[in-house]
Structure formats: C-alpha cells, structure tokens
Design a protein around this motif. Structure first.
Motif, PDB file in Angstrom:
ATOM      1  N   MET A  12       0.830  -1.054   0.079  1.00  0.00           N
ATOM      2  CA  MET A  12       0.025   0.333  -0.220  1.00  0.00           C
ATOM      3  C   MET A  12       1.661   1.097   0.198  1.00  0.00           C
ATOM      4  O   MET A  12       2.136   1.067   0.585  1.00  0.00           O
ATOM      5  N   CYS A  13       0.580   2.190  -0.657  1.00  0.00           N
ATOM      6  CA  CYS A  13       1.459   3.303  -1.400  1.00  0.00           C
ATOM      7  C   CYS A  13       0.091   4.665  -1.145  1.00  0.00           C
ATOM      8  O   CYS A  13      -1.034   4.760  -1.387  1.00  0.00           O
ATOM      9  N   VAL A  60       3.671   7.453   2.424  1.00  0.00           N
ATOM     10  CA  VAL A  60       3.910   6.192   3.402  1.00  0.00           C
ATOM     11  C   VAL A  60       3.809   4.575   2.469  1.00  0.00           C
ATOM     12  O   VAL A  60       2.837   5.036   1.681  1.00  0.00           O
ATOM     13  N   ILE A  61       4.579   4.081   3.030  1.00  0.00           N
ATOM     14  CA  ILE A  61       4.964   2.411   2.223  1.00  0.00           C
ATOM     15  C   ILE A  61       4.285   1.904   3.321  1.00  0.00           C
ATOM     16  O   ILE A  61       4.940   1.568   4.184  1.00  0.00           O
ATOM     17  N   ASN A 101      -1.588  -2.421  -4.619  1.00  0.00           N
ATOM     18  CA  ASN A 101      -0.684  -3.840  -5.825  1.00  0.00           C
ATOM     19  C   ASN A 101       0.087  -4.698  -4.628  1.00  0.00           C
ATOM     20  O   ASN A 101       0.421  -5.048  -3.814  1.00  0.00           O
ATOM     21  N   LEU A 102      -0.382  -5.871  -5.499  1.00  0.00           N
ATOM     22  CA  LEU A 102      -0.011  -7.908  -4.764  1.00  0.00           C
ATOM     23  C   LEU A 102       0.892  -7.641  -6.289  1.00  0.00           C
ATOM     24  O   LEU A 102       0.641  -8.081  -7.284  1.00  0.00           O
ATOM     25  N   GLY A 103       2.091  -7.964  -5.416  1.00  0.00           N
ATOM     26  CA  GLY A 103       3.009  -8.276  -6.559  1.00  0.00           C
ATOM     27  C   GLY A 103       4.375  -8.771  -5.614  1.00  0.00           C
ATOM     28  O   GLY A 103       4.012  -8.401  -4.746  1.00  0.00           O
ATOM     29  N   VAL A 119       4.473  -0.321  -8.907  1.00  0.00           N
ATOM     30  CA  VAL A 119       3.082  -0.171  -8.998  1.00  0.00           C
ATOM     31  C   VAL A 119       2.444   0.636  -8.674  1.00  0.00           C
ATOM     32  O   VAL A 119       1.189   1.336  -9.318  1.00  0.00           O
ATOM     33  N   ALA A 120       2.178   0.062  -6.909  1.00  0.00           N
ATOM     34  CA  ALA A 120       1.989   0.605  -6.218  1.00  0.00           C
ATOM     35  C   ALA A 120       1.781   2.460  -5.800  1.00  0.00           C
ATOM     36  O   ALA A 120       0.853   3.047  -5.772  1.00  0.00           O
ATOM     37  N   ALA A 121       2.970   2.613  -5.676  1.00  0.00           N
ATOM     38  CA  ALA A 121       3.268   4.319  -6.293  1.00  0.00           C
ATOM     39  C   ALA A 121       2.065   4.817  -7.289  1.00  0.00           C
ATOM     40  O   ALA A 121       1.565   5.664  -7.315  1.00  0.00           O
TER      41      ALA A 121
END
Length: 278
Positions: A12-13, A60-61, A101-103, A119-121
């Motif tokens: 999660m970003c 935040v990550i 993203n799930l990766g 990708v999440a970012a």
C-alpha cells in the motif's frame, strides 16, 4: 551485506493530495494534522497485521502478507480520516490517496523494492483524493471475498512501468467519485473507451446468457409435454422459420397454416387432458 530476498506481498502506498498547498497555507497546522493522521494509519496498520516500511514527507509505504487485510485497512483508514475531516474546514482538509498492488518484491533489511512497489506508488497517484485504487492482481483476490463495490477504471499507462496497468477503484459511499489527477489526462483518454467496451461486453454476456436460459426452459417444457403437444409446437415453429426465410417479417403468412395446431394447443390448455410424457 545482507542478502536480497524476494517474496509476494500486498503493498500500500499513500500520500496527501495537494500537500504542498496545505503546507503553504499553514505549515504548523498541516504538520500537526499529518502526525495525527499518521498515528491513525499506524494503529490501523497494526490491527490488520501490516508493517510500515517507510515514511517520507507526506508519503507512506506499508507491506501486508494478506491482500484482503491490505484492502480492509485502506478502507478503514479512509473511513476514519473522513470522519476527522468532517470537522475541518475545506481549505485545510487533509485527504489521502491510496494505491494497492499485489506483486513480487525485493526485500533488503527493512526496505522493499521492485515493480510490486512501483505499481502501488503509481496507483496511488491515479487514486482520487480520499479514494483507493487497486491493481488487477488485488481486484482478482478480493472481488468475491469482501463486501465492497468496485468500479473498473480501465488500462492506465503509468510512469516507469512498461505494460499498461488495469485499475479498479473502491466505492466508499460516494466519497471517491473518479477524479482525474493532474498530469494523467492521457490515461483517462485510454480508460474511457476501455470502460465502454467492458460495459458492452458485460451486456452482451448477460443477453447471451438470458437467451441460452430461455432456450433451455423451452426445451425442458417440451420434453415434459405429450407427443401431440410437442408436434403442434414444432409445426408452428417450422412454419414460422419458413416464413422468416422466404418473406422475412414483412408478411406473416405462417399464422394460417399454423392455426389448426394453435387450436389444438388451445383445446389442450382448456380441457387439461394430458398424456403421460414419452
């Protein structure tokens, strides 16, 4: 030097929409509110078994081993911050954008890297303020397992990612109607026709399924009828098809040769006389 490891994770970003403008208006107030909101995010992250990997500026990550926990945490964060924002004037309201993203990610110490994070970012940048944007991999895992609504946002070409990313937004009570973030107009142009095609495909699939179900019901009904009833129906159908092939629907002459068979069907319906189906 620690060895770089790999693992599958939900990333999660999150960042604050229009953060620089908020800082320009009120640095101290914005910083204090950011700290308070981060405390909320930290508490909810711990509750959903996540790990805050990094924070810088307003970003935040967070890493999760469960994609369902990641999405639920994001929903809880947006709902809780929405309640807090309701008490804040519009000009100083702080709204986060979240991408998930799930990766596959690379892990070195406490840090994570790789396309799974990138990708999440980028999804976070596409998300509307106060909203959540998911990748296809996340959507596939949660769409049938969570009581949430999802809206397809189409393929998006994002920075530093070769292939376009299929995107889905999470419905949050109408608070996150799709908005086009600045600098992504080309993505919106790509998404619009894709959404139209997706809607057309969905309607076509539903219509096809309805027709198939109708034929199946007719077939079952015919099998349950006596021989003379099946014969009458088949003769009427034969004349109708012959009419369609020879004259189209401009002249409906099939009614006349079908009339005796229709009368037999009517007599059967009135008298209720039935034979044991063959």
């Amino acid at each position: 030097m620690q060895r770089v490891k790999r693992r599958l994770a939900a990333v999660m970003c999150a960042d604050v929409a229009h953060y620089s403008k908020l800082m320009e208006r009120d640095e101290d107030g914005t910083l204090n509110r950011l700290k308070a909101y981060r405390d909320v995010m930290s508490s909810l992250t711990e509750r959903h078994n996540g790990r805050i990997v990094n924070t810088w500026g307003d970003a935040v990550i967070i890493e999760f081993s469960s994609v369902i926990e990641a999405v639920q945490c994001a929903v809880d964060i947006q709902n809780e911050l929405s309640l807090r924002n309701a008490e804040v004037p519009d000009a100083t309201r702080m709204e986060f954008r979240i991408g998930i993203n799930l990766g596959d990610i690379m892990v070195e110490g406490d840090d994570i890297y790789g396309d799974g994070v990138n990708v999440a970012a980028r999804l976070q940048e596409l998300a509307p303020k106060g909203g959540i944007m998911l990748s296809q991999s996340v959507y596939d895992q949660v769409r049938t397992k969570m009581a949430l609504g999802f809206d397809p946002q189409g393929l998006r070409q994002v920075k530093n990612v070769t292939d376009p990313v299929e995107t889905y937004s999470v419905r949050l009570g109408g608070r996150n109607d799709p908005q086009e973030p600045s600098g992504h107009s080309s993505g919106a142009e790509t998404a619009a026709p894709h959404q139209e095609h997706a809607a057309e495909d969905s309607r076509w699939e539903k219509d096809t399924q309805a027709v198939a179900n109708g034929f199946e019901q007719v077939r079952r009904w015919l099998r349950a009828q006596p021989r003379r009833i099946r014969g009458c129906v088949l003769m009427i159908a034969f004349f109708f098809v012959l009419n369609l092939l020879t004259s189209g629907l401009s002249v409906l002459w099939f009614v006349w040769p079908s009339l005796p068979f229709a009368m037999l069907l009517l007599w059967h319906a009135v008298t209720g006389n039935r034979e044991k189906p063959l």
